[in-house]
Design a protein around this motif. Structure first.
Motif, PDB file in Angstrom:
ATOM      1  N   PRO A   1       0.826  -1.213   0.000  1.00 54.65           N
ATOM      2  CA  PRO A   1       0.000   0.000   0.000  1.00 54.65           C
ATOM      3  C   PRO A   1       0.862   1.266   0.000  1.00 54.65           C
ATOM      4  N   THR A   2       0.371   2.256  -0.685  1.00 56.87           N
ATOM      5  CA  THR A   2       1.006   3.568  -0.675  1.00 56.87           C
ATOM      6  C   THR A   2       0.118   4.511   0.121  1.00 56.87           C
ATOM      7  N   ASP A   3       0.582   5.715   0.335  1.00 57.54           N
ATOM      8  CA  ASP A   3      -0.198   6.658   1.116  1.00 57.54           C
ATOM      9  C   ASP A   3      -1.324   7.259   0.285  1.00 57.54           C
ATOM     10  N   LEU A   4      -2.319   7.765   0.960  1.00 60.40           N
ATOM     11  CA  LEU A   4      -3.382   8.543   0.334  1.00 60.40           C
ATOM     12  C   LEU A   4      -2.746   9.846  -0.159  1.00 60.40           C
ATOM     13  N   ALA A   5      -2.816  10.100  -1.450  1.00 58.51           N
ATOM     14  CA  ALA A   5      -2.114  11.279  -1.956  1.00 58.51           C
ATOM     15  C   ALA A   5      -2.919  12.115  -2.944  1.00 58.51           C
TER      16      ALA A   5
ATOM     17  N   ARG B   1      -6.934  12.869  -5.154  1.00 63.72           N
ATOM     18  CA  ARG B   1      -8.397  12.746  -5.132  1.00 63.72           C
ATOM     19  C   ARG B   1      -8.812  11.355  -5.607  1.00 63.72           C
ATOM     20  N   ALA B   2      -8.110  10.810  -6.569  1.00 65.04           N
ATOM     21  CA  ALA B   2      -8.434   9.454  -7.034  1.00 65.04           C
ATOM     22  C   ALA B   2      -8.279   8.446  -5.897  1.00 65.04           C
ATOM     23  N   ASP B   3      -7.270   8.630  -5.049  1.00 64.36           N
ATOM     24  CA  ASP B   3      -7.105   7.749  -3.883  1.00 64.36           C
ATOM     25  C   ASP B   3      -8.294   7.887  -2.935  1.00 64.36           C
ATOM     26  N   ILE B   4      -8.700   9.109  -2.691  1.00 60.64           N
ATOM     27  CA  ILE B   4      -9.844   9.355  -1.799  1.00 60.64           C
ATOM     28  C   ILE B   4     -11.105   8.728  -2.374  1.00 60.64           C
ATOM     29  N   ASP B   5     -11.323   8.896  -3.665  1.00 59.68           N
ATOM     30  CA  ASP B   5     -12.509   8.302  -4.299  1.00 59.68           C
ATOM     31  C   ASP B   5     -12.485   6.783  -4.185  1.00 59.68           C
ATOM     32  N   ARG B   6     -11.324   6.184  -4.348  1.00 58.06           N
ATOM     33  CA  ARG B   6     -11.184   4.724  -4.217  1.00 58.06           C
ATOM     34  C   ARG B   6     -11.502   4.288  -2.785  1.00 58.06           C
ATOM     35  N   LEU B   7     -10.991   5.021  -1.813  1.00 58.68           N
ATOM     36  CA  LEU B   7     -11.260   4.724  -0.414  1.00 58.68           C
ATOM     37  C   LEU B   7     -12.752   4.843  -0.112  1.00 58.68           C
TER      38      LEU B   7
ATOM     39  N   PHE C   1      -4.256   1.666   1.927  1.00 53.56           N
ATOM     40  CA  PHE C   1      -3.224   2.689   2.060  1.00 53.56           C
ATOM     41  C   PHE C   1      -2.408   2.511   3.332  1.00 53.56           C
ATOM     42  N   ALA C   2      -1.219   3.099   3.322  1.00 53.27           N
ATOM     43  CA  ALA C   2      -0.361   3.151   4.504  1.00 53.27           C
ATOM     44  C   ALA C   2       0.494   4.402   4.387  1.00 53.27           C
TER      45      ALA C   2
END
Length: 133
Positions: A8-12, A14-20, A104-105
């Motif tokens: 896992p990679t960090d939340l970085a 908007r696409a990461d936020i949408d996936r979460l 994520f991490a």
């Protein structure tokens, strides 16, 4: 130390936020504790809700200033209808943390979990005060 491609990679972004958010909502919508209050999204539509809540989390985590909603009135209405008690807030935080940890991490992932717990506690306290007034 290099991460493996599957680590896992960090939340970085908007696409990461949408996936979460999608991961979280796919569980919350069918969770026995949260299903009733989240059923409102079946009426509003998840696809209509996600941009707004995405703006909220993007503001919280990435400090974009995009969110223009009103968190408390929406949850006050849900509280009147479904009783957003401590068990529901605890379950919300648990599902949120699980979704974050699966995907994520890193610093923002940790902040997402800490902010969720803080928001849940503040919102719960505010709704309790309002309903006992």
């Amino acid at each position: 130390m290099l991460r493996s491609p599957s680590a896992p990679t960090d939340l970085a972004t908007r696409a990461d936020i949408d996936r979460l958010l999608r991961r979280f909502y796919e569980r919350a919508l069918v969770d026995p504790v949260l299903e009733a209050p989240f059923s409102t999204l079946a009426v509003v539509g998840l696809d209509d809700h996600l941009p707004t809540i995405g703006d909220f989390w993007e503001q919280v985590l990435l400090r974009t200033g995009r969110y223009r909603g009103a968190l408390v009135p929406v949850h006050a209405a849900l509280h009147r209808q479904y009783g957003l008690d401590a068990a529901r807030f605890d379950r919300w935080v648990r599902l949120w943390d699980e979704a974050v940890d699966e995907l994520f991490a890193g610093t923002n992932a940790d902040r997402a979990k800490a902010k969720a717990a803080s928001i849940a506690a503040a919102l719960s306290a505010r709704l309790d005060r309002a309903s006992s007034a």
